[in-house]
Design an enzyme around this catalytic site. Structure first.
Site, PDB file in Angstrom:
ATOM      1  N   ASP A 160     -10.977   3.434   4.531  1.00  0.00           N
ATOM      2  CA  ASP A 160     -11.329   2.020   4.423  1.00  0.00           C
ATOM      3  C   ASP A 160     -12.831   1.824   4.646  1.00  0.00           C
ATOM      4  O   ASP A 160     -13.327   0.700   4.543  1.00  0.00           O
ATOM      5  CB  ASP A 160     -10.530   1.200   5.449  1.00  0.00           C
ATOM      6  CG  ASP A 160     -10.077  -0.134   4.873  1.00  0.00           C
ATOM      7  OD1 ASP A 160     -10.199  -0.312   3.647  1.00  0.00           O
ATOM      8  OD2 ASP A 160      -9.616  -0.995   5.638  1.00  0.00           O
ATOM      9  N   LYS A 169       0.838  -1.209   0.000  1.00  0.00           N
ATOM     10  CA  LYS A 169       0.000   0.000   0.000  1.00  0.00           C
ATOM     11  C   LYS A 169       0.868   1.252   0.000  1.00  0.00           C
ATOM     12  O   LYS A 169       0.587   2.222  -0.705  1.00  0.00           O
ATOM     13  CB  LYS A 169      -0.928  -0.008   1.234  1.00  0.00           C
ATOM     14  CG  LYS A 169      -2.067  -1.007   1.100  1.00  0.00           C
ATOM     15  CD  LYS A 169      -2.785  -1.253   2.416  1.00  0.00           C
ATOM     16  CE  LYS A 169      -3.833  -2.365   2.242  1.00  0.00           C
ATOM     17  NZ  LYS A 169      -4.418  -2.831   3.496  1.00  0.00           N
ATOM     18  N   GLN A 214      -4.583  -1.274   9.795  1.00  0.00           N
ATOM     19  CA  GLN A 214      -4.453  -2.607   9.194  1.00  0.00           C
ATOM     20  C   GLN A 214      -5.024  -3.653  10.145  1.00  0.00           C
ATOM     21  O   GLN A 214      -4.627  -3.748  11.302  1.00  0.00           O
ATOM     22  CB  GLN A 214      -2.968  -2.899   8.894  1.00  0.00           C
ATOM     23  CG  GLN A 214      -2.724  -4.211   8.180  1.00  0.00           C
ATOM     24  CD  GLN A 214      -3.311  -4.247   6.760  1.00  0.00           C
ATOM     25  OE1 GLN A 214      -3.270  -3.244   6.033  1.00  0.00           O
ATOM     26  NE2 GLN A 214      -3.863  -5.380   6.367  1.00  0.00           N
TER      27      GLN A 214
END
Ligand SMILES: NC(=O)c1ccc[n+]([C@@H]2O[C@H](COP(=O)([O-])OP(=O)(O)OC[C@H]3O[C@@H](n4cnc5c(N)ncnc54)[C@H](OP(=O)(O)O)[C@@H]3O)[C@@H](O)[C@H]2O)c1
Length: 313
Positions: A134, A67, A111
């Site tokens: 996200d 990422k 994450q």
């Protein structure tokens, strides 16, 4: 369409079109990079994405590195905040709060999975919804369910983009989604049932309570599988001509490989490719799309924050 007679040179016949997630993702990333360049030269603002990584789970570390690299290549300032696996709930929350306050950070991604002793929901609720690229914060999740998405979670929105780019008809199609997790199954269902391009499908969601999984999956025009069970979806569970999207990423032992493992999806690829019309490979299918959509969401967050308006897709 690629096909070989069964068994020739030991290669199984493949009749499905293989959806090349890497190529589609590269196109999306190039488009995002162009937009980032225009945005930065027009405003002087460099979009910033910060990823919080707690612990050193090998798969998470490799996802986060990918990422960060992709962000840099798109002209986005990528930054990873690494915390030890022993980090307390309070430390993780404080890290997120500091990123909420930092005007150079437009997108925050925590994450997952977090270490078991950390309350994931509480951490996610700490993220500023305007920086929640996200799409996991309950505010953004609620808007998605209401059919008014702001930031849609990257994996399902990547799948939707893939269906659009491949010209797959979703309008009126029966989409069967296996899995009801917050990061894939549920938001995927919300996206597919919304109105609009790459959507307007009739949606069925399966999970461990589903009585006869094969009977339901066989009804799918579009079958999206995110259950985390290696090669669980076999050819007899797929209607001939269905589009099969395999989200699963599972490590299975491969003693002949240096790494000691290989990656397989939730779909038995070789046999399902013989009945499906389209199929995504693992790796190289859904995974690359996830990163591309994360970058797109980060640009949207930077635009919204610079304009002082709420983000919208
Ligand atoms: N490529 C990518 O970018 C990407 C991104 C995210 C996830 N993934 C992969 O996708 C897979 C799923 O991830 P996730 O986070 O959504 O998983 P998860 O949180 O473990 O959820 C799995 C879901 O599948 C359901 N399920 C499990 N076994 C089943 C079975 N035999 N029949 C029917 N339903 C079943 C579970 O049902 P219950 O709710 O009843 O338990 C649950 O809803 C994993 O392999 C993960 O690594 C890939």
């Amino acid at each position: 369409m690629v096909s070989w007679p069964a068994g020739e040179k030991g290669i199984l016949a493949i009749s499905a079109r293989v959806i090349d997630g890497k190529a589609i993702s590269a196109r999306v990333r190039r488009a995002v990079a162009d937009e980032v360049q225009k945005f930065t030269s027009g405003t002087g603002v460099v979009p910033g994405l910060s990823v919080v990584l707690a612990g050193d789970d090998a798969a998470s570390v490799s996802y986060v590195m990918a990422k960060e690299k992709a962000a840099r290549e798109a002209g986005i300032a990528g930054n990873v905040l690494r915390l030890p696996g022993s980090a307390t709930q309070e430390q993780v929350v404080r890290t997120v709060e500091a990123l909420n306050r930092d005007p150079a950070v437009h997108g925050i991604l925590v994450q997952l999975p977090l270490p078991g002793h950390v309350d994931t929901d509480a951490v996610v609720r700490t993220i500023d919804p305007g920086k929640d690229v996200d799409g996991l914060h309950p505010y953004n999740f609620g808007l998605l369910l209401a059919g008014k998405p702001t930031f849609a979670p990257a994996t399902p929105s990547g799948i939707q983009r893939m269906l659009i780019e491949e010209g797959i008809e979703t309008n009126g199609a029966h989409a069967v989604i296996c899995g009801r997790s917050s990061i894939v199954g549920r938001p995927m269902a919300a996206l597919m049932m919304a109105r609009g391009n790459g959507a307007n499908a009739t949606v069925t969601v399966c999970h461990t309570g589903t009585r006869d999984l094969a009977a339901v999956t066989r009804l799918a025009d579009i079958l999206i599988v995110a259950i985390g069970r290696p090669e669980a979806i076999t050819a007899n569970m797929v209607r001939p001509g269905a589009v099969v999207i395999d989200v699963g990423v599972n490590r299975v032992a491969a003693p002949d490989r240096k790494s000691g493992f290989r990656l397989v999806g939730d779909v038995a690829y070789d046999e399902v490719a013989r009945v499906a019309s389209h199929i995504t490979p693992v790796p190289g299918g859904v995974g690359p799309m996830t990163i591309a959509m994360l970058l797109q969401n980060t640009l949207a967050a930077a635009r919204a924050s610079t304009a002082g308006t709420p983000a919208s897709l």
